[in-house]
Scaffold this motif. Structure first.
Motif, PDB file in Angstrom:
ATOM      1  N   UNK A   1      29.410  33.555  59.326  1.00 38.89           N
ATOM      2  CA  UNK A   1      29.929  34.110  58.081  1.00 38.89           C
ATOM      3  C   UNK A   1      29.432  35.531  57.859  1.00 38.89           C
ATOM      4  N   UNK A   2      30.372  36.446  57.654  1.00 39.56           N
ATOM      5  CA  UNK A   2      30.018  37.835  57.363  1.00 39.56           C
ATOM      6  C   UNK A   2      29.987  38.112  55.871  1.00 39.56           C
ATOM      7  N   UNK A   3      30.527  37.196  55.052  1.00 43.73           N
ATOM      8  CA  UNK A   3      30.682  37.459  53.619  1.00 43.73           C
ATOM      9  C   UNK A   3      29.694  36.696  52.745  1.00 43.73           C
ATOM     10  N   UNK A   4      28.726  36.015  53.355  1.00 47.04           N
ATOM     11  CA  UNK A   4      27.765  35.239  52.574  1.00 47.04           C
ATOM     12  C   UNK A   4      26.469  35.070  53.345  1.00 47.04           C
ATOM     13  N   UNK A   5      25.396  34.817  52.607  1.00 45.78           N
ATOM     14  CA  UNK A   5      24.088  34.574  53.216  1.00 45.78           C
ATOM     15  C   UNK A   5      23.313  33.605  52.326  1.00 45.78           C
ATOM     16  N   UNK A   6      22.046  33.408  52.641  1.00 45.30           N
ATOM     17  CA  UNK A   6      21.247  32.453  51.870  1.00 45.30           C
ATOM     18  C   UNK A   6      21.188  32.836  50.397  1.00 45.30           C
ATOM     19  N   UNK A   7      21.095  34.133  50.110  1.00 46.08           N
ATOM     20  CA  UNK A   7      21.054  34.572  48.726  1.00 46.08           C
ATOM     21  C   UNK A   7      22.316  34.204  47.970  1.00 46.08           C
ATOM     22  N   UNK A   8      23.470  34.309  48.639  1.00 45.57           N
ATOM     23  CA  UNK A   8      24.731  33.922  48.016  1.00 45.57           C
ATOM     24  C   UNK A   8      24.709  32.446  47.653  1.00 45.57           C
ATOM     25  N   UNK A   9      24.195  31.607  48.558  1.00 44.88           N
ATOM     26  CA  UNK A   9      24.146  30.168  48.306  1.00 44.88           C
ATOM     27  C   UNK A   9      23.159  29.825  47.193  1.00 44.88           C
ATOM     28  N   UNK A  10      22.047  30.541  47.150  1.00 42.41           N
ATOM     29  CA  UNK A  10      21.073  30.262  46.085  1.00 42.41           C
ATOM     30  C   UNK A  10      21.655  30.632  44.721  1.00 42.41           C
ATOM     31  N   UNK A  11      22.336  31.757  44.652  1.00 45.79           N
ATOM     32  CA  UNK A  11      22.963  32.155  43.392  1.00 45.79           C
ATOM     33  C   UNK A  11      24.025  31.144  42.974  1.00 45.79           C
TER      34      UNK A  11
END
Length: 291
Positions: free
Chosen positions: A52-62
């Motif tokens: 995935x280029x549009x999300x990371x761990x921070x995106x999931x935590x938010x």
């Protein structure tokens, strides 16, 4: 001598609130544990973003923080005997909060659906014995799940139509058989193979689910060839011993890299891993392996 005051007992409404809060905490914890699992082939984790280029761990935590309150609402709705349309309205509100928190990225739509239904079932059941949550979803909501609006242009819906697979709705209608027949046994098998290593047990469950599930995310990204590759390689990992292998982590990391090279991401299996962790936590009376 004055009588001692009677011990405080929460009113029924207060007890329902406390139960719903506990269920929502277990749901959010399941999502956090799913994220804090590596290596998962092609999936976002606390280590990297996978395919995935549009999300990371921070995106999931938010996203997890934004949708957690809606799991409480779903648990309360389940306790009140709410219908599927009522649950769907809460789910749509959760999805809007998710997109607001992530800048429009779909991190948890599948989990809102699956974990959300299980939260409603947990709210309806004071004590959830083995298999009880899935049976309640099937009996109370099964017929209505397929009667709702279809998002014709959603990737999962397109893949279901094109390839003739049931995907997440079929799993829910049947009471989440993959969760109970594959996810939970693999999670418990992983615990036996690697005592004290909760992450290894989660990897075992994830790979077992990838090998089994008709994952519309894989079909959308890789077509039939990518779907077949993913299931065959995950099945080989499990058949050769899974996390009981001495070099299991190296093998799992190699598989992760192979998925990334093919742009494959088994999002359906990731959702079912989160559901598996939620049900396991509810049935065991708490969540383990807190990151």
């Amino acid at each position: 001598m004055s009588a001692s005051p009677a011990p405080f007992a929460p009113a029924p409404e207060d007890r329902r609130d406390l139960a719903a809060e506990s269920i929502a905490r277990a749901a959010a914890q399941a999502l956090r544990l799913e994220l804090e699992t590596y290596p998962k082939p092609g999936l976002v984790s606390h280590v990297d973003s996978g395919s995935h280029a549009d999300m990371d761990a921070g995106t999931f935590r938010a996203s997890t923080g934004a949708i957690a309150p809606f799991f409480q609402s779903l648990a309360r709705a389940g306790a009140a005997g709410a219908s599927m349309p009522a649950l769907r309205r809460i789910g749509l509100e959760a999805e809007a909060a998710m997109r607001a928190a992530t800048g429009g990225v779909n991190t948890h739509r599948g989990a809102i659906f699956g974990v959300g239904l299980l939260c409603a079932a947990a709210g309806a059941l004071p004590r959830a014995g083995a298999g009880a949550l899935g049976r309640l979803v099937q009996e109370r909501y099964g017929a209505a799940i397929l009667d709702g609006p279809v998002l014709l242009h959603a990737p999962g819906a397109r893949a279901r139509r094109r390839h003739g697979v049931g995907g997440a709705p079929a799993e829910a209608v049947a009471g989440f058989p993959s969760l109970y027949r594959v996810g939970l046994p693999a999670l418990r098998r992983g615990r036996q193979a690697r005592p004290g290593d909760a992450e290894a047990a989660r990897v075992e469950a994830c790979l077992a689910l990838v090998a089994h599930v008709e994952d519309t995310n894989l079909l959308h990204r890789g077509g039939p060839a990518g779907f077949a590759f993913a299931r065959a390689e995950a099945a080989r990992f499990i058949a050769e011993g899974g996390v009981a292998q001495p070099d299991w982590r190296e093998r799992a990391e190699a598989l992760h890299r192979a998925f990334v090279a093919r742009n494959l991401s088994p999002g359906g299996a990731a959702d079912l891993l989160a559901m598996t962790l939620f049900v396991d936590g509810i049935e065991r009376g708490g969540m383990e392996g807190r990151p």
